[in-house]
Design a protein around this motif. Structure first.
Motif, short mmCIF file in Angstrom:
data_model
loop_
_atom_site.label_atom_id
_atom_site.label_comp_id
_atom_site.label_asym_id
_atom_site.label_seq_id
_atom_site.Cartn_x
_atom_site.Cartn_y
_atom_site.Cartn_z
N LEU A 154 50.34 28.86 55.03
CA LEU A 154 50.23 27.29 55.39
C LEU A 154 48.97 27.09 56.00
CD1 LEU A 154 53.40 28.12 56.61
CD2 LEU A 154 53.65 25.62 56.02
N ASP A 155 48.37 25.62 55.48
CA ASP A 155 47.15 25.19 56.21
C ASP A 155 47.27 24.08 56.76
OD1 ASP A 155 47.68 23.53 53.72
OD2 ASP A 155 45.75 22.79 53.69
N LYS B 118 57.18 20.33 64.35
CA LYS B 118 55.67 20.26 65.01
C LYS B 118 54.97 20.95 63.87
CE LYS B 118 54.61 21.37 69.11
NZ LYS B 118 54.73 22.15 70.53
N PHE B 119 53.39 20.50 63.69
CA PHE B 119 52.96 21.26 62.55
C PHE B 119 52.66 22.68 62.93
CE2 PHE B 119 49.18 21.61 59.97
CZ PHE B 119 49.48 20.89 58.97
N VAL B 120 52.66 23.54 61.88
CA VAL B 120 52.46 24.77 61.85
C VAL B 120 51.30 25.33 60.98
CG1 VAL B 120 54.53 25.70 63.07
CG2 VAL B 120 54.29 25.41 60.46
N LYS C 231 62.19 22.38 58.34
CA LYS C 231 62.08 21.60 60.02
C LYS C 231 63.32 20.56 59.69
CE LYS C 231 57.17 21.29 60.51
NZ LYS C 231 55.92 20.41 60.22
N GLU D 284 59.20 28.26 48.50
CA GLU D 284 58.08 27.35 48.98
C GLU D 284 57.82 27.81 50.46
OE1 GLU D 284 56.43 24.69 48.99
OE2 GLU D 284 57.48 22.93 48.39
N ASP D 285 56.77 27.25 50.97
CA ASP D 285 56.19 27.74 52.10
C ASP D 285 57.25 26.80 53.24
OD1 ASP D 285 55.17 25.16 51.60
OD2 ASP D 285 53.25 25.65 52.39
N ILE D 286 57.35 25.66 53.09
CA ILE D 286 57.85 24.67 53.91
C ILE D 286 58.83 23.69 53.23
CG2 ILE D 286 56.00 23.47 54.49
CD1 ILE D 286 57.18 23.48 57.52
N ILE D 287 59.78 23.16 53.84
CA ILE D 287 60.44 21.95 53.57
C ILE D 287 60.51 21.26 54.68
CG2 ILE D 287 62.57 20.93 52.78
CD1 ILE D 287 63.49 23.38 51.45
N ASP D 288 59.55 20.07 54.72
CA ASP D 288 59.44 19.04 55.60
C ASP D 288 60.42 17.88 55.75
OD1 ASP D 288 58.36 17.90 57.86
OD2 ASP D 288 56.50 17.29 56.78
N THR D 289 59.83 16.83 54.67
CA THR D 289 60.85 15.81 54.46
C THR D 289 61.73 16.20 53.50
OG1 THR D 289 59.35 14.62 52.70
CG2 THR D 289 59.14 14.25 55.07
N GLY D 290 61.27 17.09 52.32
CA GLY D 290 62.01 17.44 51.31
C GLY D 290 61.77 16.54 50.13
N LYS D 291 60.64 15.69 50.20
CA LYS D 291 60.36 14.80 49.21
C LYS D 291 59.82 15.83 47.82
CE LYS D 291 57.78 10.58 47.85
NZ LYS D 291 57.32 9.55 48.49
N THR D 292 58.90 16.77 48.26
CA THR D 292 58.36 17.12 47.13
C THR D 292 59.21 18.06 46.14
OG1 THR D 292 56.52 17.83 48.72
CG2 THR D 292 56.69 19.21 46.57
P1 IMP Z 1 57.79 17.91 51.86
O1 IMP Z 1 57.65 17.37 50.60
O2 IMP Z 1 57.64 16.57 53.08
O3 IMP Z 1 58.85 18.73 52.36
O4 IMP Z 1 56.63 18.49 52.44
C1 IMP Z 1 56.33 19.85 51.87
C2 IMP Z 1 54.79 19.84 51.97
O5 IMP Z 1 54.04 19.43 53.08
C3 IMP Z 1 54.57 21.56 52.28
O6 IMP Z 1 54.58 22.10 50.79
C4 IMP Z 1 53.18 21.58 52.91
O7 IMP Z 1 52.18 21.71 52.01
C5 IMP Z 1 53.28 20.49 53.77
N1 IMP Z 1 53.54 20.54 55.10
C6 IMP Z 1 54.57 19.88 56.06
N2 IMP Z 1 54.82 20.42 57.19
C7 IMP Z 1 53.85 21.29 57.34
C8 IMP Z 1 53.01 22.11 58.52
O8 IMP Z 1 53.72 22.03 59.60
N3 IMP Z 1 51.97 22.95 58.26
C9 IMP Z 1 51.47 22.69 56.99
N4 IMP Z 1 51.80 22.30 56.09
C10 IMP Z 1 52.98 21.48 56.08
#
Ligand code: IMP
Ligand code: MG
Length: 178
Positions: free
Chosen positions: A161-162, A154-156, A134, A102-110
């Motif tokens: 990543l887009d 913070k957003f990157v 994060k 994965e590129d990023i785990i943010d909330t982890g929901k995906t």
């Molecule tokens: P999650 O399901 O909340 O973990 O979100 C994962 C997805 O949110 C990633 O695969 C990204 O596409 C998007 N995302 C979350 N944070 C960022 C960020 O800081 N920059 C760009 N994309 C992000």
């Protein structure tokens, strides 16, 4: 390096390519050790992971395969609100060692939503390798076995990543300017 504008927002340099390369080499070295003889299937989640997946895969010296999937979510289909299915996953995963990239785990929901779908295909093991996490944004129980960088909430953009479709081709990581 200077600040850049994407759509309506300004971003500043955050993690340069030299630091990225060092961490990717370290993550690859750990995978080389942990998966020697297991012929893992690297499973990149599109779109964001393609840059990290390519660099990580080039640093693997063990036998390994790579494939990519796109995740589609359908709102309101299940009680949890979302069902996520993989588009383009044609490999037989039965008995395989899977490393999700994965590129990023943010909330982890995906990934939290996707993992049960993956388990239905009866892999031997599933681990997650992510370029970024994060930790303070995490809301679901998703643990990455391999992570290149833990960052603040913070957003990157950049390195795959887009921000609203743009910025994926920037070779380094930029962060939203305060
Ligand atoms: P999650 O399901 O909340 O973990 O979100 C994962 C997805 O949110 C990633 O695969 C990204 O596409 C998007 N995302 C979350 N944070 C960022 C960020 O800081 N920059 C760009 N994309 C992000
Ligand atoms: Mg995105």
């Amino acid at each position: 390096m200077t600040e850049i504008q994407i759509h309506d927002k300004v971003f500043v340099p955050f993690i340069d390519k030299a630091r990225i390369d060092v961490r990717i080499a370290a993550v690859a070295a750990a995978i080389n050790t942990d998966y020697a003889g297991k012929r893992p299937l690297i499973l990149g989640i599109l779109n964001g992971s393609f840059v990290f997946a390519a660099d990580l895969f080039r640093n693997l010296t063990i036998e390994a395969e790579i494939s990519f999937v796109k995740l589609a979510s359908y709102k309101g289909v299940s009680s949890s609100g979302n069902v996520i299915t993989a588009i383009g996953l044609e490999e037989n995963l039965n008995g395989r060692h899977i490393i999700i990239v994965e590129d990023i785990i943010d909330t982890g929901k995906t990934l939290h939503t996707f993992l049960p779908d993956l388990q239905l295909r009866q892999p031997a093991s599933v681990a997650i390798a992510t370029f970024l996490t994060k930790p303070s944004a995490l809301k679901y129980d998703v643990k990455a076995a391999y992570c290149a960088f833990e960052i603040e909430n913070k957003f990157v953009v950049g390195y795959g990543l887009d921000y609203d479709g743009l910025g994926r081709n920037i070779p380094e990581l930029y962060i939203l300017k305060d």
